[in-house]
Design a protein around this motif. Structure first.
Motif, PDB file in Angstrom:
ATOM      1  N   UNK A 191       2.742   1.653   3.301  1.00  0.00           N
ATOM      2  CA  UNK A 191       3.702   0.768   3.498  1.00  0.00           C
ATOM      3  C   UNK A 191       4.828   0.955   2.727  1.00  0.00           C
ATOM      4  N   UNK A 192       4.622   1.575   1.458  1.00  0.00           N
ATOM      5  CA  UNK A 192       5.759   2.051   0.334  1.00  0.00           C
ATOM      6  C   UNK A 192       6.482   3.348   1.284  1.00  0.00           C
ATOM      7  N   UNK A 193       5.749   4.120   1.827  1.00  0.00           N
ATOM      8  CA  UNK A 193       6.205   5.306   2.389  1.00  0.00           C
ATOM      9  C   UNK A 193       7.188   4.845   3.474  1.00  0.00           C
ATOM     10  N   UNK A 194       6.790   3.920   4.193  1.00  0.00           N
ATOM     11  CA  UNK A 194       7.598   3.539   5.488  1.00  0.00           C
ATOM     12  C   UNK A 194       8.890   2.683   5.015  1.00  0.00           C
TER      13      UNK A 194
ATOM     14  N   UNK B  74       3.524   9.837   2.312  1.00  0.00           N
ATOM     15  CA  UNK B  74       2.509   9.096   1.694  1.00  0.00           C
ATOM     16  C   UNK B  74       2.296   9.727   0.537  1.00  0.00           C
ATOM     17  N   UNK B  75       1.983  11.294   0.685  1.00  0.00           N
ATOM     18  CA  UNK B  75       1.525  11.871  -0.545  1.00  0.00           C
ATOM     19  C   UNK B  75       2.855  12.064  -1.631  1.00  0.00           C
ATOM     20  N   UNK B  76       3.935  12.121  -1.333  1.00  0.00           N
ATOM     21  CA  UNK B  76       5.073  11.891  -2.356  1.00  0.00           C
ATOM     22  C   UNK B  76       5.092  10.380  -3.127  1.00  0.00           C
ATOM     23  N   UNK B  77       4.954   9.408  -2.161  1.00  0.00           N
ATOM     24  CA  UNK B  77       4.543   8.026  -2.844  1.00  0.00           C
ATOM     25  C   UNK B  77       3.373   8.073  -4.004  1.00  0.00           C
ATOM     26  N   UNK B  78       2.474   8.646  -3.518  1.00  0.00           N
ATOM     27  CA  UNK B  78       1.135   8.739  -4.228  1.00  0.00           C
ATOM     28  C   UNK B  78       1.534   9.714  -5.687  1.00  0.00           C
ATOM     29  N   UNK B  79       2.261  10.814  -5.439  1.00  0.00           N
ATOM     30  CA  UNK B  79       2.677  11.502  -6.673  1.00  0.00           C
ATOM     31  C   UNK B  79       3.615  10.550  -7.492  1.00  0.00           C
ATOM     32  N   UNK B  80       4.377   9.941  -6.871  1.00  0.00           N
ATOM     33  CA  UNK B  80       5.703   9.173  -7.713  1.00  0.00           C
ATOM     34  C   UNK B  80       4.865   8.014  -8.539  1.00  0.00           C
TER      35      UNK B  80
ATOM     36  N   UNK C 177       0.799  -1.174  -0.014  1.00  0.00           N
ATOM     37  CA  UNK C 177      -0.029  -0.058   0.103  1.00  0.00           C
ATOM     38  C   UNK C 177       0.840   1.149  -0.141  1.00  0.00           C
ATOM     39  N   UNK C 178       0.394   2.454  -0.235  1.00  0.00           N
ATOM     40  CA  UNK C 178       0.842   3.746  -0.348  1.00  0.00           C
ATOM     41  C   UNK C 178       1.570   3.991   0.959  1.00  0.00           C
TER      42      UNK C 178
END
Lengths: 99, 191
Positions: free
Chosen positions: B160-163, B169-175, B157-158
């Motif tokens: 989890x990726x952030x962690x 999480x917002x950066x992960x979402x944008x990427x 999940x976003x």
């Protein structure tokens, strides 16, 4: 991109390998765990290697100047002045009292 | 994930540690290898990183506090090892040691062959071509988008990726948004 396409994309990105490959890899990991005390992969030492390389770079770019002994510097200056003596015209032009 | 939890520290209490470790490898090796392969594009490096990830996990399993899932923890280790790999590559390149002769740029054909012997030659050729196209599309992504896309592809999940990558999480979402758009354009014919 809709959800169906996204799930297809996600499945495309997975690595597809044969069962034999996974069995071989698992055996390799278990064997490595037993031999864990052995030498590590060289690239795991990258941070230390990078530091060493930086140190070399700094040393190469800023070599320490050799410290000249004071007598040597005086000697060099003295020899330069002696060279002036070769110009005898100068000597001859100086009044005797000033010599 | 239930099975994964069995191989966590709490699951080791009543289990033979070696069996628990073998189970952990069985459950997670595809995921770790996929991440390492897609992030390096090199099969030999992916095998090394997979092995080192599990060895590190085994060595530090007592330090695993269960704040994230075991899967996220393994992903974080794998991502860090992959970053070390790239640092090492850059260092080699910087000192003039190129990797032109390095093995592992492509998968061995027998590893791409399907387990079912029927129709092997055609399937192997298709699998090899698909593999080449997918890896090429991933390699074209900027590093952070590549990391996010590869972890997303493993079902994280976003958050989890952030962690795992140390990102908001917002950066992960944008990427992920950007990566998905680019991958969709490169691999459109397969979607």
């Amino acid at each position: 991109m809709n959800e169906e396409k996204e799930s297809k994309l996600v499945s495309l990105l997975a690595a597809r390998r044969s069962e034999a490959f996974w069995r071989r890899q698992k055996a390799g990991i278990l064997r490595a765990a037993v031999e864990e005390r052995g030498p590590r992969r060289a690239w795991l030492l990258a941070p230390a290697a990078a530091l060493a390389a930086l140190l070399v770079l700094v040393l190469v770019r800023n070599p320490s100047q050799p410290v000249l002994d004071e007598p040597q510097a005086v000697s060099a200056a003295f020899i330069e002045h002696l060279d002036l003596l070769d110009d005898m015209d100068v000597l001859e032009a100086v009044p005797e009292e000033e010599l | 994930m239930e099975n994964v939890k069995k191989t966590g520290p709490e699951g080791l209490a009543g289990t033979d540690p070696e069996s628990a470790f073998a189970l952990l490898i069985e459950e997670q090796q595809r995921l770790v290898y996929s991440v390492a392969l897609r992030l390096t594009g090199n099969t030999a490096a992916a095998e090394d990183i997979t092995q080192e990830t599990f060895i590190a996990a085994w060595r530090h399993i007592k330090d695993f506090r269960g704040e994230s899932s075991l899967k996220t923890w393994l992903m974080r280790i794998a991502a860090n090892k992959t970053r070390s790999y790239w640092r090492w590559k850059r260092l080699r390149s910087w000192v003039g040691l190129s990797d032109k002769g390095e093995d592992g740029e492509g998968a061995a054909l027998e590893d791409l062959l399907p387990d079912d012997p029927a129709g092997r030659p055609e399937q192997a050729a298709l699998a090899a071509e698909l593999e080449r196209r997918v890896q090429s599309a991933i390699n074209a992504l900027p590093p952070r988008q590549r990391e996010v896309a590869v972890l997303r592809a493993q079902g994280l999940g976003l958050a989890e990726i952030g962690a795992a990558l140390g990102m908001a999480e917002g950066t992960v979402k944008a990427h992920w948004f950007e990566a998905r758009k680019k991958l969709g354009a490169s691999l459109g014919e397969y979607l």
